[in-house]
Motif scaffolding. Sequence first.
Motif, PDB file in Angstrom:
ATOM      1  N   UNK A 112       0.852  -1.203   0.000  1.00 53.26           N
ATOM      2  CA  UNK A 112       0.000   0.000   0.000  1.00 53.26           C
ATOM      3  C   UNK A 112       0.877   1.239   0.000  1.00 53.26           C
ATOM      4  N   UNK A 113       0.545   2.195  -0.843  1.00 55.31           N
ATOM      5  CA  UNK A 113       1.271   3.461  -0.883  1.00 55.31           C
ATOM      6  C   UNK A 113       0.285   4.592  -0.722  1.00 55.31           C
ATOM      7  N   UNK A 114       0.607   5.528   0.124  1.00 54.59           N
ATOM      8  CA  UNK A 114      -0.290   6.637   0.414  1.00 54.59           C
ATOM      9  C   UNK A 114       0.329   7.927  -0.093  1.00 54.59           C
ATOM     10  N   UNK A 115      -0.406   8.684  -0.831  1.00 52.16           N
ATOM     11  CA  UNK A 115       0.108   9.956  -1.351  1.00 52.16           C
ATOM     12  C   UNK A 115       0.120  10.994  -0.249  1.00 52.16           C
ATOM     13  N   UNK A 116       1.274  11.606  -0.062  1.00 55.73           N
ATOM     14  CA  UNK A 116       1.353  12.728   0.879  1.00 55.73           C
ATOM     15  C   UNK A 116       0.650  13.915   0.245  1.00 55.73           C
ATOM     16  N   UNK A 117      -0.097  14.648   1.016  1.00 59.82           N
ATOM     17  CA  UNK A 117      -0.873  15.746   0.464  1.00 59.82           C
ATOM     18  C   UNK A 117      -0.250  17.073   0.879  1.00 59.82           C
ATOM     19  N   UNK A 118      -0.116  17.954  -0.087  1.00 59.37           N
ATOM     20  CA  UNK A 118       0.570  19.215   0.156  1.00 59.37           C
ATOM     21  C   UNK A 118      -0.166  20.132   1.117  1.00 59.37           C
ATOM     22  N   UNK A 119      -1.470  20.414   0.901  1.00 58.76           N
ATOM     23  CA  UNK A 119      -2.141  21.286   1.857  1.00 58.76           C
ATOM     24  C   UNK A 119      -2.463  20.545   3.130  1.00 58.76           C
ATOM     25  N   UNK A 120      -3.039  21.262   4.080  1.00 61.25           N
ATOM     26  CA  UNK A 120      -3.496  20.624   5.306  1.00 61.25           C
ATOM     27  C   UNK A 120      -4.441  19.497   4.908  1.00 61.25           C
ATOM     28  N   UNK A 121      -4.126  18.272   5.275  1.00 66.54           N
ATOM     29  CA  UNK A 121      -4.929  17.134   4.856  1.00 66.54           C
ATOM     30  C   UNK A 121      -6.296  17.202   5.501  1.00 66.54           C
ATOM     31  N   UNK A 122      -7.246  16.485   4.912  1.00 62.56           N
ATOM     32  CA  UNK A 122      -8.608  16.533   5.426  1.00 62.56           C
ATOM     33  C   UNK A 122      -8.663  16.062   6.871  1.00 62.56           C
ATOM     34  N   UNK A 123      -7.882  15.038   7.217  1.00 61.93           N
ATOM     35  CA  UNK A 123      -7.918  14.555   8.592  1.00 61.93           C
ATOM     36  C   UNK A 123      -7.312  15.580   9.539  1.00 61.93           C
ATOM     37  N   UNK A 124      -6.270  16.281   9.087  1.00 60.61           N
ATOM     38  CA  UNK A 124      -5.684  17.327   9.921  1.00 60.61           C
ATOM     39  C   UNK A 124      -6.656  18.486  10.093  1.00 60.61           C
ATOM     40  N   UNK A 125      -7.348  18.838   9.014  1.00 56.66           N
ATOM     41  CA  UNK A 125      -8.341  19.907   9.102  1.00 56.66           C
ATOM     42  C   UNK A 125      -9.486  19.503  10.029  1.00 56.66           C
ATOM     43  N   UNK A 126      -9.868  18.237   9.966  1.00 54.51           N
ATOM     44  CA  UNK A 126     -10.923  17.741  10.855  1.00 54.51           C
ATOM     45  C   UNK A 126     -10.496  17.826  12.310  1.00 54.51           C
ATOM     46  N   UNK A 127      -9.252  17.463  12.573  1.00 54.71           N
ATOM     47  CA  UNK A 127      -8.742  17.537  13.943  1.00 54.71           C
ATOM     48  C   UNK A 127      -8.699  18.991  14.416  1.00 54.71           C
ATOM     49  N   UNK A 128      -8.263  19.897  13.565  1.00 57.14           N
ATOM     50  CA  UNK A 128      -8.204  21.304  13.948  1.00 57.14           C
ATOM     51  C   UNK A 128      -9.597  21.859  14.250  1.00 57.14           C
ATOM     52  N   UNK A 129     -10.564  21.455  13.447  1.00 63.19           N
ATOM     53  CA  UNK A 129     -11.936  21.909  13.711  1.00 63.19           C
ATOM     54  C   UNK A 129     -12.429  21.392  15.059  1.00 63.19           C
ATOM     55  N   UNK A 130     -12.127  20.135  15.353  1.00 63.04           N
ATOM     56  CA  UNK A 130     -12.537  19.547  16.628  1.00 63.04           C
ATOM     57  C   UNK A 130     -11.893  20.290  17.797  1.00 63.04           C
ATOM     58  N   UNK A 131     -10.604  20.581  17.690  1.00 60.84           N
ATOM     59  CA  UNK A 131      -9.899  21.253  18.775  1.00 60.84           C
ATOM     60  C   UNK A 131     -10.340  22.711  18.900  1.00 60.84           C
ATOM     61  N   UNK A 132     -10.687  23.332  17.779  1.00 60.10           N
ATOM     62  CA  UNK A 132     -11.168  24.707  17.837  1.00 60.10           C
ATOM     63  C   UNK A 132     -12.469  24.786  18.634  1.00 60.10           C
ATOM     64  N   UNK A 133     -13.342  23.818  18.433  1.00 61.61           N
ATOM     65  CA  UNK A 133     -14.590  23.767  19.208  1.00 61.61           C
ATOM     66  C   UNK A 133     -14.277  23.517  20.683  1.00 61.61           C
ATOM     67  N   UNK A 134     -13.340  22.598  20.936  1.00 61.06           N
ATOM     68  CA  UNK A 134     -12.968  22.270  22.315  1.00 61.06           C
ATOM     69  C   UNK A 134     -12.229  23.408  22.998  1.00 61.06           C
ATOM     70  N   UNK A 135     -11.751  24.383  22.221  1.00 60.91           N
ATOM     71  CA  UNK A 135     -11.043  25.523  22.790  1.00 60.91           C
ATOM     72  C   UNK A 135     -11.989  26.675  23.150  1.00 60.91           C
ATOM     73  N   UNK A 136     -13.294  26.469  22.892  1.00 55.18           N
ATOM     74  CA  UNK A 136     -14.266  27.495  23.274  1.00 55.18           C
ATOM     75  C   UNK A 136     -14.380  27.544  24.793  1.00 55.18           C
ATOM     76  N   UNK A 137     -14.930  28.621  25.291  1.00 55.63           N
ATOM     77  CA  UNK A 137     -15.038  28.801  26.745  1.00 55.63           C
ATOM     78  C   UNK A 137     -15.729  27.608  27.394  1.00 55.63           C
ATOM     79  N   UNK A 138     -15.100  27.080  28.443  1.00 57.06           N
ATOM     80  CA  UNK A 138     -15.630  25.927  29.146  1.00 57.06           C
ATOM     81  C   UNK A 138     -15.188  24.604  28.570  1.00 57.06           C
ATOM     82  N   UNK A 139     -14.565  24.606  27.387  1.00 55.03           N
ATOM     83  CA  UNK A 139     -14.132  23.370  26.746  1.00 55.03           C
ATOM     84  C   UNK A 139     -12.811  22.879  27.306  1.00 55.03           C
TER      85      UNK A 139
END
Length: 582
Positions: A1-28
Motif C-alpha cells: 500500500x502506498x499513500x500519497x502525501x498531500x501538500x495542503x493541510x490534509x482533510x484529517x488534519x483539518x478535521x482535527x483542527x476543527x474539533x480542537x477549535x470547538x474544544x477551545x471554546x469557553x468551558x471546553x
Amino acid sequence: MTTAAQLPETSVQAELERLLAVAAAEGGPFHPATLARLDRDEAFPDDCCALLDTFGLQQYYVPARNGGRLADVAELVALLRTVARHDLTVAVAHAKTLLGAVCVWVAGSTEQTARTAAAVRDGAVVSWALTERHHGSDLLAGELTATRTADGWRLDGEKWLINNATRGDQLCVLARTDPAGGARGYSVFLVDKAALAADQYTYLPKVLTHGIRGADISGISFTGALLPQSALVGAEGTGLETVLKALQLTRTVCTALSLGAGDHALRLAAGFATRRELYGRTLVDLPRVRQILGQGLGALLLNEAVAVVSARAAGALPGELVVTSAVAKAFVPATAQETLDSFGELIGLRAFLTEEYAHGMFGKLERDHRVAGIFDGSTPVNRSSLIQQFGSLARGYAAARADEQGTALAAALTEPVADLDPSRLKLVAAKGCSVVQSLPATVRRCAGLVEAGLLPGPVLEAARRIETLAARLHADMAPYVPAPRDVPAAAFRLAERYEAVFAAAACLQLAVHNQERFRPGGTHRLWRDGLWLRACLGHVLRKLGEDPGTDTEQAYGELAALLAAEPDGTFSLLDQDTESTR
C-alpha cells in the motif's frame, strides 16, 4: 500500500483542527483557562486525551501494515503539530503511546505486533521504560535485569522519569539480560501490567516538573515480575539495536512538538504586538518588533522545512534516517527555543504573568517546550550520534553520492512515499546523507529557477555562499576519528554547522521539487517571490556565523507584514493558497 502525501493541510488534519477549535471554546477542555488550571493543579489532561481518543488519533500510532493509519510519518507529524499548537502537555501525554509501542513495530514478532496493534487501536496506553535514576541517557549502564526462568523471564529493578509509567497499560522495558552488559547485553520486553501480580510492581511517585506539569512523569519498580517467553521483543541481546532504530522514528516525530509550540508562540506574540499600544502607536509598528516577528516566522518555516523533509525521508530514504533524525531532533527544538526566547523579549513582563495575557499561556508554553529538546535524546546526545557518522558523511559529500530518487521523493510534496517500514532502518548511513550530498547539484538547479524568473537573484547568491561553507565544513569533518567517550567540543561545533547546512539543503530541495509554487501571480503567499526561501537561507547564514545581507532583512519585513495583517493565522509551507490558513 502506498499513500500519497498531500501538500495542503490534509482533510484529517483539518478535521482535527476543527474539533480542537470547538474544544477551545469557553468551558471546553482545550480552552486556555482550562489548560491553565490543569497546569496550576499539575493535573493530567484526561478530558483532552479522551477527546483525542474519540477522534481516533491513536490509529495513527500503528503502522498501516499492522492495521493502523500510520503510512506517511509526515502526516503524523502534522497531526501532532495540530495538537501541540493548542497544548504541548496534551501532545506529550497522548503521543507517548507511539513512543512506547515503536520497539514492537521495529522488532516484534507477527503475533506480538498484531496483539499490540489491536490494543493501541482500542485505546491502550503504552509507555517506554528506558531510563534509570542514576544513568540517564547512558543506556549501557542500565541495572534493571531480566533473568531467565523455567517459563520465561523475571524482571527486577526500576525505571525512572518515565512518561505514563503509572497510567500506561503496557510498557516496553529495556532490561539487562547479560550480567556483563555491553552492546549485546540488553533486551526489550513488552510488559502487560494487567498480567502481573499486584506485589510484582510498585509505582514511583509522580515527579514534579517545571514544564508539562500535568503529564504523568513518574517511574515503576519491579520485584520478581514474571513474564512469559512471548514478552521478549526481538532476539535476546538485540535490545540496544532495537532502541536505536526506534529512536530514529520517535526523534523525527518529536519535531511536531516544536512546530506546534512555534505556531502557538507566533500567535501569542503577533496577537500581543498588534493589540498592544505603546508610545502612542501599536507595538507592531516599531521596527525592532517587526524584526522579531519576521525573524521568528522565518525560523518557524525553516524548522518546518527540516521536519517535513526528515519525516518524508522515513519512507523515501529510510536507510539514512539515522542521520536525518539526529539532525532534526537537535536542530528543530533548539531553533524553536531561540524563537520562543525572542518572543518572550517582545511580550516582556506579561510573558511571565499567569493572569495578565492569554491566561498565562506564553509562560506555560515556554516552560513546556524546554522538555522537547530532552525527549528521546537531548541535543548533545543527538549531536553525539551525528558525530559518529562524520566519516561516511564526509566521504559521501566528496563523492557527490546521493540517492536522487529518494531525495526527490522526500522533497516533492505532492508525490507519494512508501509506507513506513521499520525493517528498512539502518544503524549506520553507509552512503551518507543524500539531502546534503546533493547540495551542489541542487544549487545548480536553483540557478535555472532564477534564470526562468521563478526565484530572485539573492536566493542563488545565498545558496552559493552556503555551498561554499558546506564544502569547508566537510573538509573539517573528514579527519575526525570517532571516539565513544570524551568527544571534543570542536566536534559538537561541527555537528551544529552540519545541522544548519542540512536545513539549507532541505529548503533548496523543497524549492526545486515544488517549483510550480513559485510561478508569477501564484496564490501561495509564502512562496511568492521566494519569500520563505529568502528568509530561511538568511537564517541559516546567520547560524553559520555569516552576515545574511539586506535581502534577508527585507524578507523578514515582508513576513512581519503578513503577520500584522493576520495575527491569528497559521503560516505553513504546506498552505495550498492564501485562503487555506484562514
